[in-house]
Design an enzyme around this catalytic site. Structure first.
Site, PDB file in Angstrom:
ATOM      1  N   TYR A 185       0.833  -1.205   0.000  1.00  0.00           N
ATOM      2  CA  TYR A 185       0.000   0.000   0.000  1.00  0.00           C
ATOM      3  C   TYR A 185       0.868   1.255   0.000  1.00  0.00           C
ATOM      4  O   TYR A 185       0.624   2.193  -0.775  1.00  0.00           O
ATOM      5  CB  TYR A 185      -0.911  -0.008   1.223  1.00  0.00           C
ATOM      6  CG  TYR A 185      -1.768   1.235   1.353  1.00  0.00           C
ATOM      7  CD1 TYR A 185      -2.905   1.403   0.576  1.00  0.00           C
ATOM      8  CD2 TYR A 185      -1.434   2.240   2.259  1.00  0.00           C
ATOM      9  CE1 TYR A 185      -3.692   2.538   0.686  1.00  0.00           C
ATOM     10  CE2 TYR A 185      -2.221   3.383   2.381  1.00  0.00           C
ATOM     11  CZ  TYR A 185      -3.349   3.528   1.589  1.00  0.00           C
ATOM     12  OH  TYR A 185      -4.115   4.659   1.701  1.00  0.00           O
ATOM     13  N   LYS A 210       0.998   4.288  -2.917  1.00  0.00           N
ATOM     14  CA  LYS A 210       0.695   5.697  -2.692  1.00  0.00           C
ATOM     15  C   LYS A 210       1.895   6.590  -3.011  1.00  0.00           C
ATOM     16  O   LYS A 210       1.735   7.731  -3.447  1.00  0.00           O
ATOM     17  CB  LYS A 210       0.217   5.911  -1.258  1.00  0.00           C
ATOM     18  CG  LYS A 210      -1.160   5.301  -0.996  1.00  0.00           C
ATOM     19  CD  LYS A 210      -2.220   5.843  -1.975  1.00  0.00           C
ATOM     20  CE  LYS A 210      -3.611   5.336  -1.673  1.00  0.00           C
ATOM     21  NZ  LYS A 210      -4.633   5.924  -2.576  1.00  0.00           N
TER      22      LYS A 210
END
Length: 288
Positions: free
Chosen positions: A189, A193
């Site tokens: 994750y 990002k």
């Protein structure tokens, strides 16, 4: 060195309208249509309501058949009250063909004003130790969070170029693109990002002054921890809520509605000299 000698660049006229405009008008979105990917989620719904209140029409896209009924009904009541339009269309952001088809149908059938803005709320979070995180899970997460952001941005930019309409894009990144999260294993994750941050900077460079393109500003919003069902699983771990709250300077988690004003600022003309930037709204988490 100036770009004026480079034939691939053009001189850009600012959209802010000059000092004669009121401050309030710099946060209006009148006669503009804003596309919101991930529109069925908590953040997407909050952003949609804010756009409507500021005079814009909204197009919500998501992979589910329909948004939550209660939230959608409330959004429609707001749209009727302010005499704006809210449309929901099912779309898979990982498929460029599907997104283009949906937006083409939209442009021909629904919206009265050209698309001039985008907010990419579509994204997933997944966590596990990196040694136990499968390649398939990693690829799925990157496909939704990174490829999905690019697919929608590319499709919207093509429509804006076709209509010769300038505007603004807001990619929802995360403070996790800048720092690693304590107490939870989210390498995939975090990497996704961080990629969204760099994608926005790179597209801002291309679309800020390139010949053959309208002026498209591209910025990112990096939220801190938000209280949504997506974070409930992690918060079940003993002590996690207290740790996350204590990791920022405001000693609490944020609520989805606290990101309405930052997104409107980035979409509207109040941020007319802002592109390629990241607006971090994290309660001071990254400032320790």
């Amino acid at each position: 060195m100036s770009n004026t000698a480079d034939p691939s660049f053009r001189e850009v006229k600012p959209r802010h309208g000059g000092p004669e405009r009121s401050t309030a008008s710099l946060f209006r979105l009148d006669d503009r249509t804003i596309v919101i990917s991930g529109g069925a989620g908590y953040l997407g719904m909050e952003v949609a309501g804010a756009v409507l209140e500021c005079g814009g029409d909204v197009v919500l896209m998501d992979v589910v058949d329909a948004p939550p009924k209660h939230a959608w009904d409330q959004l429609q009541l707001l749209a009727d009250k302010v005499r704006r339009l809210a449309v929901y269309l099912k779309a898979d952001v990982t498929s460029s063909e599907n997104v283009r088809h949906v937006l083409d149908v939209l442009v021909k059938s629904y919206i009265p004003h050209p698309i001039s803005g985008l907010v990419t709320c579509a994204g997933v979070s997944d966590n596990d130790p990196a040694t136990e995180f499968s390649t398939e899970r990693f690829r799925r997460l990157m496909d939704i969070n990174v490829t999905g952001t690019f697919v929608v941005a590319q499709a919207v930019a093509e429509l804006m170029r076709k209509e010769d309409v300038s505007g603004s894009m807001v990619f929802v990144a995360s403070m996790s693109g800048t720092v690693a999260n304590k107490g939870v294993d989210t390498a995939a994750y975090n990497a996704s990002k961080s990629a969204v941050l760099q994608l926005a900077r790179s597209l801002a460079a291309e679309w800020g002054s390139r010949k053959g393109m309208p002026l498209i500003r591209v910025n990112t919003l990096s939220p801190g921890y938000i209280m949504t069902p997506a974070t409930e699983g992690a918060l079940q771990k003993p002590g996690m809520k207290q740790q996350w709250e204590g990791d920022n300077m405001l000693y609490r988690l944020s609520q989805p509605d606290e990101f309405r004003a930052p997104v409107i600022f980035l979409l509207a003309d109040g941020s007319s000299f802002m592109t390629g930037a990241d607006l971090r709204v994290d309660g001071g988490h990254c400032a320790w």
